[in-house]
Scaffold this active site. Structure first.
Site, PDB file in Angstrom:
ATOM      1  N   HIS A 101     -14.759 -32.349  63.444  1.00 27.15           N
ATOM      2  CA  HIS A 101     -13.295 -32.435  63.505  1.00 27.15           C
ATOM      3  C   HIS A 101     -12.766 -33.077  62.230  1.00 27.15           C
ATOM      4  O   HIS A 101     -13.412 -33.959  61.639  1.00 27.15           O
ATOM      5  CB  HIS A 101     -12.817 -33.194  64.748  1.00 27.15           C
ATOM      6  CG  HIS A 101     -13.258 -34.627  64.839  1.00 27.15           C
ATOM      7  ND1 HIS A 101     -12.546 -35.667  64.294  1.00 27.15           N
ATOM      8  CD2 HIS A 101     -14.334 -35.190  65.439  1.00 27.15           C
ATOM      9  CE1 HIS A 101     -13.163 -36.804  64.550  1.00 27.15           C
ATOM     10  NE2 HIS A 101     -14.259 -36.555  65.242  1.00 27.15           N
ATOM     11  N   ASP A 130      -9.523 -34.409  62.005  1.00 28.89           N
ATOM     12  CA  ASP A 130      -8.548 -35.471  62.234  1.00 28.89           C
ATOM     13  C   ASP A 130      -9.264 -36.813  62.280  1.00 28.89           C
ATOM     14  O   ASP A 130     -10.473 -36.876  62.529  1.00 28.89           O
ATOM     15  CB  ASP A 130      -7.761 -35.224  63.517  1.00 28.89           C
ATOM     16  CG  ASP A 130      -8.646 -35.270  64.762  1.00 28.89           C
ATOM     17  OD1 ASP A 130      -9.714 -34.628  64.742  1.00 28.89           O
ATOM     18  OD2 ASP A 130      -8.274 -35.944  65.751  1.00 28.89           O
ATOM     19  N   ASP A 160     -16.562 -40.484  60.406  1.00 29.65           N
ATOM     20  CA  ASP A 160     -16.026 -39.869  61.621  1.00 29.65           C
ATOM     21  C   ASP A 160     -14.728 -39.142  61.319  1.00 29.65           C
ATOM     22  O   ASP A 160     -13.666 -39.742  61.313  1.00 29.65           O
ATOM     23  CB  ASP A 160     -15.801 -40.966  62.666  1.00 29.65           C
ATOM     24  CG  ASP A 160     -15.308 -40.443  63.990  1.00 29.65           C
ATOM     25  OD1 ASP A 160     -15.464 -39.247  64.246  1.00 29.65           O
ATOM     26  OD2 ASP A 160     -14.769 -41.251  64.776  1.00 29.65           O
ATOM     27  N   GLU A 193      -9.458 -34.174  67.993  1.00 31.83           N
ATOM     28  CA  GLU A 193     -10.503 -34.839  68.762  1.00 31.83           C
ATOM     29  C   GLU A 193     -10.177 -36.307  68.977  1.00 31.83           C
ATOM     30  O   GLU A 193     -10.417 -36.860  70.057  1.00 31.83           O
ATOM     31  CB  GLU A 193     -11.852 -34.688  68.057  1.00 31.83           C
ATOM     32  CG  GLU A 193     -13.056 -35.036  68.922  1.00 31.83           C
ATOM     33  CD  GLU A 193     -13.401 -36.522  68.925  1.00 31.83           C
ATOM     34  OE1 GLU A 193     -14.157 -36.950  69.829  1.00 31.83           O
ATOM     35  OE2 GLU A 193     -12.921 -37.253  68.024  1.00 31.83           O
ATOM     36  N   GLU A 194      -9.632 -36.967  67.958  1.00 30.92           N
ATOM     37  CA  GLU A 194      -9.341 -38.387  68.080  1.00 30.92           C
ATOM     38  C   GLU A 194      -8.154 -38.664  69.001  1.00 30.92           C
ATOM     39  O   GLU A 194      -7.874 -39.821  69.322  1.00 30.92           O
ATOM     40  CB  GLU A 194      -9.075 -38.996  66.700  1.00 30.92           C
ATOM     41  CG  GLU A 194     -10.248 -38.911  65.732  1.00 30.92           C
ATOM     42  CD  GLU A 194     -11.450 -39.760  66.131  1.00 30.92           C
ATOM     43  OE1 GLU A 194     -11.463 -40.281  67.271  1.00 30.92           O
ATOM     44  OE2 GLU A 194     -12.377 -39.888  65.318  1.00 30.92           O
ATOM     45  N   HIS A 197     -13.927 -45.843  63.819  1.00 29.13           N
ATOM     46  CA  HIS A 197     -12.658 -46.287  64.411  1.00 29.13           C
ATOM     47  C   HIS A 197     -12.275 -47.692  63.956  1.00 29.13           C
ATOM     48  O   HIS A 197     -11.194 -48.164  64.322  1.00 29.13           O
ATOM     49  CB  HIS A 197     -12.683 -46.263  65.945  1.00 29.13           C
ATOM     50  CG  HIS A 197     -12.839 -44.896  66.531  1.00 29.13           C
ATOM     51  ND1 HIS A 197     -12.558 -44.620  67.855  1.00 29.13           N
ATOM     52  CD2 HIS A 197     -13.251 -43.734  65.990  1.00 29.13           C
ATOM     53  CE1 HIS A 197     -12.789 -43.338  68.098  1.00 29.13           C
ATOM     54  NE2 HIS A 197     -13.220 -42.776  66.984  1.00 29.13           N
TER      55      HIS A 197
END
Length: 446
Positions: free
Chosen positions: A88, A90, A121, A152-153, A418
């Protein structure tokens, strides 16, 4: 290992690294409406990279109200399986930018690690796939569908509609998801369990308007204190999740060194780990609850009044074997039952649930992956769980029940996904590319 393939992978790595930095510079935070155009720009950049890698066709798709995703096809020789490569583009919000050692959207290398939001990520996953396709000159030994999601996030809320509408574009025999983590930079992992994710928003109301805390405080309570008391009931005294009706399991994985784990996480001295059992059990096989945000006056803006309303967002990870709909309802019912003093409470079930998932790590595709990853990393593959959630996995398994699912790693325990100072080990990125390239070769043979 083919010397020619190893040389081809080595040759494409510098360009892949440069393009990874280019993607990291795009602040594709789909969860932030102000960054919607940046997320579209990120999708266009990925589409351009796929075309340059030799894709036969490239399409940017989106469901109504959803983020742009990229689909690209690389046909393989007749009779070979079709492998879908997922990642992903995003990324998560940055948090307090002032706490980053270097700007989050300016990729910076320090001590062999590339720092930046999305460096691990999951733009590293995007570039792992593209680097493999470049190493094969755009002509992989199997058919490849590249699928790069854009939300996705945010919990992939429109993914089911997207898959249903474009099922013909995404049909495959094997799914490779480069969105997990390895146990160490030189130890490859294949993730076989994933926790689920649900969110709720809880609002507590006690007064029609703010009132003077001196005149009325004592017999009259305030909504923020009532909310805090309710939130405190989510855990018992040892930090175990206290919401009834949830699945709690165990992991057979070897325990982690607590000192190393604490260092990787950045726990402050004296802060205790929550719950009981091994660290893998607590992080992979049990539920976890966190208060993600509270609407309340800032300290600098507060005054001596009793607050009439207060609101919080609560996120809960669900253990493998649980059900997202039931788990979300259990969380809501627990909060409704534990708001004190007769306060009015409203719990909103947020969309974007992610089901927990257990993957069957057997079969020809897993045999191929183990051989390839062991050869590329120089160490045997370790089966791991992951405490995070990848909504794509369960949803794609529902849409394509015959496809084997492999969840691979482009991060390591120090990547801080994150978090502040997210990073990618540059040497491990090279191993990940080589491992995936070898895996496609193995799948072609089988």
């Amino acid at each position: 290992m083919s010397e020619q393939l190893a040389a081809s992978v080595a040759a494409v790595l510098p360009g892949a690294r440069a393009d990874l930095e280019r993607l990291v510079r795009i602040p594709s935070i789909w969860a932030d409406p102000a960054r919607a155009e940046d997320t579209r720009r990120s999708a266009e950049a990925v589409a351009e990279l796929a075309r340059d890698a030799g894709a036969a066709d490239v399409t940017i798709i989106a469901a109504t109200g959803g983020a742009p995703a990229v689909v690209a096809h690389f046909p393989g020789p007749a009779g070979t399986p079709t492998v879908l490569l997922y990642a992903h583009h995003d990324v998560q919000p940055t948090g307090d930018v002032g706490r980053w050692t270097s700007p989050p959207f300016e990729p910076t290398e320090r001590d062999g690690r590339l720092y930046g939001r999305g460096a691990a990520d999951d733009k590293a996953g995007v570039m792992t796939h593209l680097a493999v396709l470049r190493a094969y000159g755009g002509r992989p030994p199997v058919g490849v569908t590249l699928f790069i999601e854009g939300e996705e996030e945010s919990g992939s809320p429109t993914l089911p509609a997207l898959l249903q509408a474009h099922k013909d574009l995404l049909t495959c025999d094997v799914i490779v998801i480069a969105d997990a983590s390895n146990p160490a930079v030189d130890v490859p992992g294949l993730t076989t369990t994933l926790r689920g994710l649900v969110d709720v928003t809880v609002e507590v109301a006690m007064l029609e308007n703010p009132v003077h805390s001196g005149v009325y405080g004592g017999p009259v309570g305030d909504a923020l204190t009532a909310l805090v008391k309710a939130l405190a009931t989510l855990h018992d005294a040892d930090g175990e999740v206290a919401v009834p009706g949830l699945v709690h399991s165990t992991s057979s994985a070897p325990d982690l060194d607590e000192a190393v784990f604490r260092s990787d996480v950045g726990l402050l001295d004296g802060v205790q780990l929550l719950g009981s059992g091994t660290i893998p059990t607590r992080a992979w096989a049990k539920p976890a609850v966190a208060v993600l945000g509270i609407d309340a006056p800032r300290v600098a803006e507060s005054s001596n009044v009793l607050l009439p309303r207060a609101r919080a967002r609560v996120g809960m990870r669900l253990a493998p074997g649980d059900d997202a709909v039931k788990g979300q309802r259990a969380l809501a019912e627990h909060l409704e039952a534990n708001v004190p003093w007769g306060a009015q409470v409203t719990v909103t079930l947020e969309p974007g649930r992610a089901e927990p998932f257990t993957i069957d790590g057997t079969g020809a595709a897993y045999d191929a992956a183990r051989r390839a990853f062991t050869e590329a990393y120089g160490n045997p593959v370790v089966e791991t769980g992951i405490g995070g959630s990848i909504p794509f996995v369960a949803e794609f398994a529902r849409q394509f029940p015959g496809a084997a699912v492999l969840v691979t790693g482009v991060g390591d325990p120090a990547s801080r996904w994150h978090g502040i100072d997210e990073s990618l080990d540059v040497a491990m990125f090279g191993r990940a590319v080589l491992a995936e390239a070898l895996m496609l070769e193995e799948l072609a043979r089988r």
